[in-house]
Design an enzyme around this catalytic site. Structure first.
Site, mmCIF file in Angstrom:
data_model
loop_
_atom_site.group_PDB
_atom_site.id
_atom_site.type_symbol
_atom_site.label_atom_id
_atom_site.label_comp_id
_atom_site.label_asym_id
_atom_site.label_seq_id
_atom_site.Cartn_x
_atom_site.Cartn_y
_atom_site.Cartn_z
ATOM 1 N N TYR A 158 0.833 -1.217 0.000
ATOM 2 C CA TYR A 158 0.000 0.000 0.000
ATOM 3 C C TYR A 158 0.865 1.263 0.000
ATOM 4 O O TYR A 158 0.627 2.190 -0.784
ATOM 5 C CB TYR A 158 -0.897 -0.042 1.238
ATOM 6 C CG TYR A 158 -1.876 1.096 1.374
ATOM 7 C CD1 TYR A 158 -3.057 1.124 0.626
ATOM 8 C CD2 TYR A 158 -1.632 2.144 2.255
ATOM 9 C CE1 TYR A 158 -3.963 2.147 0.769
ATOM 10 C CE2 TYR A 158 -2.535 3.184 2.403
ATOM 11 C CZ TYR A 158 -3.702 3.179 1.662
ATOM 12 O OH TYR A 158 -4.598 4.212 1.798
ATOM 13 N N ALA A 160 3.948 1.631 -0.987
ATOM 14 C CA ALA A 160 4.643 1.757 -2.280
ATOM 15 C C ALA A 160 3.671 2.262 -3.353
ATOM 16 O O ALA A 160 4.022 3.114 -4.175
ATOM 17 C CB ALA A 160 5.241 0.416 -2.694
HETATM 18 P P1 NAI Z 1 -13.448 2.713 1.004
HETATM 19 O O1 NAI Z 1 -13.035 1.275 1.003
HETATM 20 O O2 NAI Z 1 -14.503 3.159 1.954
HETATM 21 O O3 NAI Z 1 -13.869 3.160 -0.473
HETATM 22 C C1 NAI Z 1 -13.104 2.797 -1.594
HETATM 23 C C2 NAI Z 1 -14.022 2.711 -2.799
HETATM 24 O O4 NAI Z 1 -13.219 2.278 -3.921
HETATM 25 C C3 NAI Z 1 -15.141 1.683 -2.626
HETATM 26 O O5 NAI Z 1 -16.374 2.222 -3.055
HETATM 27 C C4 NAI Z 1 -14.683 0.536 -3.502
HETATM 28 O O6 NAI Z 1 -15.743 -0.242 -4.031
HETATM 29 C C5 NAI Z 1 -13.928 1.260 -4.600
HETATM 30 N N1 NAI Z 1 -12.978 0.367 -5.289
HETATM 31 C C6 NAI Z 1 -12.142 -0.538 -4.716
HETATM 32 N N2 NAI Z 1 -11.473 -1.206 -5.664
HETATM 33 C C7 NAI Z 1 -11.898 -0.724 -6.868
HETATM 34 C C8 NAI Z 1 -11.573 -1.040 -8.219
HETATM 35 N N3 NAI Z 1 -10.698 -2.010 -8.525
HETATM 36 N N4 NAI Z 1 -12.192 -0.349 -9.206
HETATM 37 C C9 NAI Z 1 -13.126 0.605 -8.903
HETATM 38 N N5 NAI Z 1 -13.475 0.944 -7.643
HETATM 39 C C10 NAI Z 1 -12.865 0.270 -6.638
HETATM 40 O O7 NAI Z 1 -12.090 3.527 1.241
HETATM 41 P P2 NAI Z 1 -11.836 5.046 1.698
HETATM 42 O O8 NAI Z 1 -11.334 5.022 3.085
HETATM 43 O O9 NAI Z 1 -12.955 5.916 1.337
HETATM 44 O O10 NAI Z 1 -10.554 5.382 0.785
HETATM 45 C C11 NAI Z 1 -10.619 6.143 -0.402
HETATM 46 C C12 NAI Z 1 -9.187 6.473 -0.834
HETATM 47 O O11 NAI Z 1 -8.530 7.193 0.214
HETATM 48 C C13 NAI Z 1 -8.334 5.228 -1.099
HETATM 49 O O12 NAI Z 1 -7.479 5.473 -2.204
HETATM 50 C C14 NAI Z 1 -7.525 5.104 0.171
HETATM 51 O O13 NAI Z 1 -6.312 4.421 -0.050
HETATM 52 C C15 NAI Z 1 -7.302 6.563 0.515
HETATM 53 N N6 NAI Z 1 -6.957 6.791 1.902
HETATM 54 C C16 NAI Z 1 -7.818 6.493 2.917
HETATM 55 C C17 NAI Z 1 -7.451 6.752 4.233
HETATM 56 C C18 NAI Z 1 -8.352 6.462 5.375
HETATM 57 O O14 NAI Z 1 -7.914 6.682 6.528
HETATM 58 N N7 NAI Z 1 -9.583 6.013 5.173
HETATM 59 C C19 NAI Z 1 -6.144 7.330 4.553
HETATM 60 C C20 NAI Z 1 -5.325 7.611 3.417
HETATM 61 C C21 NAI Z 1 -5.733 7.347 2.142
#
Ligand code: NAI
Length: 250
Positions: A158, A160
């Site tokens: 993640y 990376a």
């Molecule tokens: P989440 O898991 O609640 O939402 C992620 C969304 O991306 C989901 O709707 C999921 O279905 C969709 N998704 C997953 N794989 C997919 C794919 N292959 N193709 C299309 N859609 C796909 O996650 P969250 O927390 O809202 O995270 C959103 C972004 O923020 C991510 O990139 C995460 O790495 C980043 N992030 C989150 C943090 C946190 O503390 N929640 C901290 C730092 C970054």
């Protein structure tokens, strides 16, 4: 004082927009007048989210796509342009985690996270830049993470991938600066979403000890910085990374 909506007439693609931070980004961009293309691998959830926005009077549509697949990215962008006429904003937000210590991390865990977080961002960026170049305007925001800047135990894949989306934003910013396309990254710290709800209590407590604000962030905290980077106020800001982390990383 002007009550003008700053993104009126703009079309925004938000990957992973069905829930969490992506949904909050959709909500903020729509509040500023943007039309929404909500892209997600979970079509039913994306559709429910699009319906919610439509009920509130927003021009929104859901698109099923796996960002890891270049053909899905190309088809989605073509469909969005057919439906809305253009694309002005891309937020590369879709992301997953598959955490474990380096010595236990399998090739599959590595490949899956790199495919969605890093290659997915490459795929959608590549699909939108040509139409953005033609219209000589565009905004791209990659959702990274503070761990992409500082590393984190148990997140080799993640962290990376998130360092990768920062470097990709910087390179794309340089390649397209003269075409008036700005590309930036936002690095959230600990944000309360479904992704972090999975973490064990000890991991949550450990995070809080290193956050000067002593609390997790809200998806809306990330969305407001993303909005700034999609608005005309940031037209001379490109290739930057902005942390949204309560002071965790300075
Ligand atoms: P989440 O898991 O609640 O939402 C992620 C969304 O991306 C989901 O709707 C999921 O279905 C969709 N998704 C997953 N794989 C997919 C794919 N292959 N193709 C299309 N859609 C796909 O996650 P969250 O927390 O809202 O995270 C959103 C972004 O923020 C991510 O990139 C995460 O790495 C980043 N992030 C989150 C943090 C946190 O503390 N929640 C901290 C730092 C970054």
């Amino acid at each position: 004082m002007s009550t003008e909506k700053r993104l009126e007439g703009k079309v925004a693609i938000v990957t992973g927009g069905a829930r969490g931070i992506g949904k909050a980004i959709c909500s903020r961009l729509a509040a500023e007048g943007a039309s929404l293309a909500i892209v997600d691998i979970m079509l039913d959830v994306a559709q429910a989210t699009a319906d919610e926005f439509k009920a509130a009077g927003v021009n929104a549509r859901a698109y099923a796509a796996n960002v890891a697949k270049p053909e899905d990215a190309d088809k989605t962008v073509a469909d969005v342009i057919a439906d809305f006429g253009k694309v002005d904003i891309l937020v590369n937000n879709a992301g997953i985690t598959k955490d474990t210590l380096m010595l236990k991390m399998t090739e599959d865990m590595w490949d899956a996270v790199i495919a969605v977080n890093l290659k997915g961002t490459f795929n959608f960026t590549k699909a939108v830049v040509r139409p953005m170049m033609k219209q000589r305007a565009g905004k791209i925001v990659n959702i990274a993470s503070v761990v992409g800047r500082m590393g984190n135990v148990g997140q080799a894949n993640y962290s990376a991938s998130k360092a990768g989306v920062i470097a990709l934003a910087k390179t794309t910013a340089k390649e397209f600066a003269t075409r008036n396309i700005q590309v930036n990254a936002v690095a959230p710290g600990f944000i309360e979403t479904d992704m972090t709800a999975k973490l064990p209590q000890e991991a949550r407590d450990a995070f809080l000890t290193v956050i000067p604000a002593k609390r997790g962030g809200k998806p809306e905290d990330v969305a407001s910085v993303v909005y700034f980077l999609c608005s005309p106020d940031s037209d001379y800001v490109t290739g930057q990374v902005i942390n949204v982390d309560g002071g965790m990383l300075m």
